[in-house]
Design an enzyme around this catalytic site. Sequence first.
Site, PDB file in Angstrom:
ATOM      1  N   CYS A 329      41.784  30.310  37.953  1.00 29.91           N
ATOM      2  CA  CYS A 329      40.375  29.946  37.822  1.00 29.91           C
ATOM      3  C   CYS A 329      40.342  28.497  37.345  1.00 29.91           C
ATOM      4  O   CYS A 329      40.976  27.642  37.942  1.00 29.91           O
ATOM      5  CB  CYS A 329      39.630  30.898  36.901  1.00 29.91           C
ATOM      6  N   GLY A 332      42.413  29.276  33.414  1.00 31.00           N
ATOM      7  CA  GLY A 332      43.415  30.311  33.632  1.00 31.00           C
ATOM      8  C   GLY A 332      43.570  31.276  32.479  1.00 31.00           C
ATOM      9  O   GLY A 332      44.623  31.912  32.347  1.00 31.00           O
ATOM     10  N   TRP A 333      42.517  31.431  31.652  1.00 32.94           N
ATOM     11  CA  TRP A 333      42.660  32.373  30.542  1.00 32.94           C
ATOM     12  C   TRP A 333      41.484  33.349  30.416  1.00 32.94           C
ATOM     13  O   TRP A 333      41.351  34.046  29.407  1.00 32.94           O
ATOM     14  CB  TRP A 333      42.891  31.650  29.223  1.00 32.94           C
ATOM     15  N   ASP A 334      40.602  33.445  31.423  1.00 32.64           N
ATOM     16  CA  ASP A 334      39.522  34.438  31.432  1.00 32.64           C
ATOM     17  C   ASP A 334      39.555  35.253  32.728  1.00 32.64           C
ATOM     18  O   ASP A 334      40.000  36.392  32.743  1.00 32.64           O
ATOM     19  CB  ASP A 334      38.161  33.760  31.256  1.00 32.64           C
ATOM     20  N   ARG A 335      39.086  34.657  33.807  1.00 30.77           N
ATOM     21  CA  ARG A 335      39.091  35.362  35.092  1.00 30.77           C
ATOM     22  C   ARG A 335      40.507  35.631  35.595  1.00 30.77           C
ATOM     23  O   ARG A 335      40.779  36.683  36.191  1.00 30.77           O
ATOM     24  CB  ARG A 335      38.315  34.535  36.125  1.00 30.77           C
TER      25      ARG A 335
END
Length: 597
Positions: A329, A332-335
């Site tokens: 995303c 790179g640490w949620d979706r």
Amino acid sequence: MAGARAAAAASAGSSTSSGNPPPQEPGLGELLEEFSRTQYRAKDCSGTGGSKVERIEKRCLELFGRDYCYSVIQNVNGDICGHYPQHIVFLEYESSEKEKDTFQSTVQVSKLQDLVNRSKTARCRGRFVCPVILYKGKHICRSATLAGWGELYGRTGYNYIFSGGADDAWADAEDITEEDCALRSSDTHLFDKVRGSDIKLLRYLSVKYICDLMVENKKVKFGMNVTSSEKVDKAQRYADFTLLSIPYPGCEFFKEYKDRDYMAEGLIFNWKQDYVDAPLSIPEFLTCSLNIDWSQYQSWDLVQQTQNYLKLLLSIINSDDDSGLLVHCISGWDRTPLFISLLRLSLWADGLIHTSLKPAEILYLTVAYDWFLFGHMLVDRLSKGEEIFFFCFNFLKHIISEEFSSLKTQRRKSLPARDAGFTLEDICMLRRKDRGSTTSLGSDFSLVMESSPGAAGSFTYEAIELVPAGAQTQAAWRKSHSSSPQSVLWNRPQPSEDRLLSHQGLVEAKSSSSSSSNHSDNFFRIGSSPLEVPKARLAALSERETRLQEVRSAFLAAYSSTVGLRAVAPSPSGAIGGLLEQFVRGVGLRGTSSSTL
């Protein structure tokens, strides 16, 4: 909070089968407590908190080692990336207990470490392409999107000025080497060098498919481009890869999920917002076998959108070619961990990866490794009510059917082709009513600027010797692959406003109780609490359904007894104050709130 914990005790008292609480992995409670207390930072792994993190990392290595032989990329003190594990696992091949005694690495770890060091500046926050799942010899990887001009040049300066030395929003000064500094006189040369190293790493990992979850072509904050992406690289450096633009709402959209009492059905993202400019674009050859009308993607609710994207990813990794997959995303640490975690759990439920792990163990591994150790900011997300982490594991109830099974995909390949027509699967996938959202402010960000990377055709890079990464990993990158096939591009007009507002029935179905834990105990009655542990059903369950339900039950029991339900702290002075608060947090002038009720 007391109400939530009391409800947790009551809900945990019911079992999926025998009336006993679902088994919890030893240390899962400690993991969730630590996760909800602070964001993981590799350089802070010292003292009391550090000893907890060390136990978590050690447990992850032990769980990986049950089924795989692996090498380790060292990231002690966050030397490579501040929000990646200190010991990054590189899975080489599946193994038995006997094989572990005679393990011989098939990769050159020093070469891999060098590739990582050279490529890390190419991506936002230094979050380089990292393999996290090994399936059929293919590496499933994660990363952030491509860094823009401003981050490449200003990472150290902005970090010092705006964070006061306290925020690790950008990589450390060591991220830009002296060699890179010498190249700053030529923007194109610098982009060629940095993104060329990123491409070398992708090729080393035999990655061909890149799935971009951003709803933007470039992330823009306060009028400035803060990141880029492969799909808009002007020099077309990534033209040899198969690029998929599959826009998915950012973490801020999940506040609406929480505000609707954790009901994702009928919750539809507002695609009309000005910053949303990335249409869904998927190569046609990847869509023909899925029986999904992709032109309708803007009318899907959160459940259907997540289901269909997961089906797409599963179909890619179950294809007959030898290539790996990258999912990213913005940061790179949620979706990204949402889909990485769903992929890991789905493949595990089919008995295809981590075959020796029990439900509680695979739950611990994916929470610890995919979310915590890769820097998901649970504290910040809870304070804002953006509960994408809770959504991930609660969503498991929507992927228990065999239509998500990779075993079914493998069986289908052995059957003769049949005539096209409506199937039971098609009927089940009829879309639900729409519901529009009105707010979405974008993900947490880095304040950087970007300029043109240079004209097309100026990109050159060194040849790289590709070495197979393991006994079961696939052959090296084939240069003859055509990775720019004709794509199906969908950018469907938004439905009319009257359709977006015609969901009174769904709203009326909501529980009258608040989702905050300090409200009436009636909120936790059977059928109304999102934290209720599922009870047994009389009908026989499939092995896949049983395994995923056990994981979900264990998560709900552990989550409700540690984190619970949290209320969102109000903005300091209305809408304008809230916007200012977002600004000062975004540039690092103020820390994030973690108050709980």
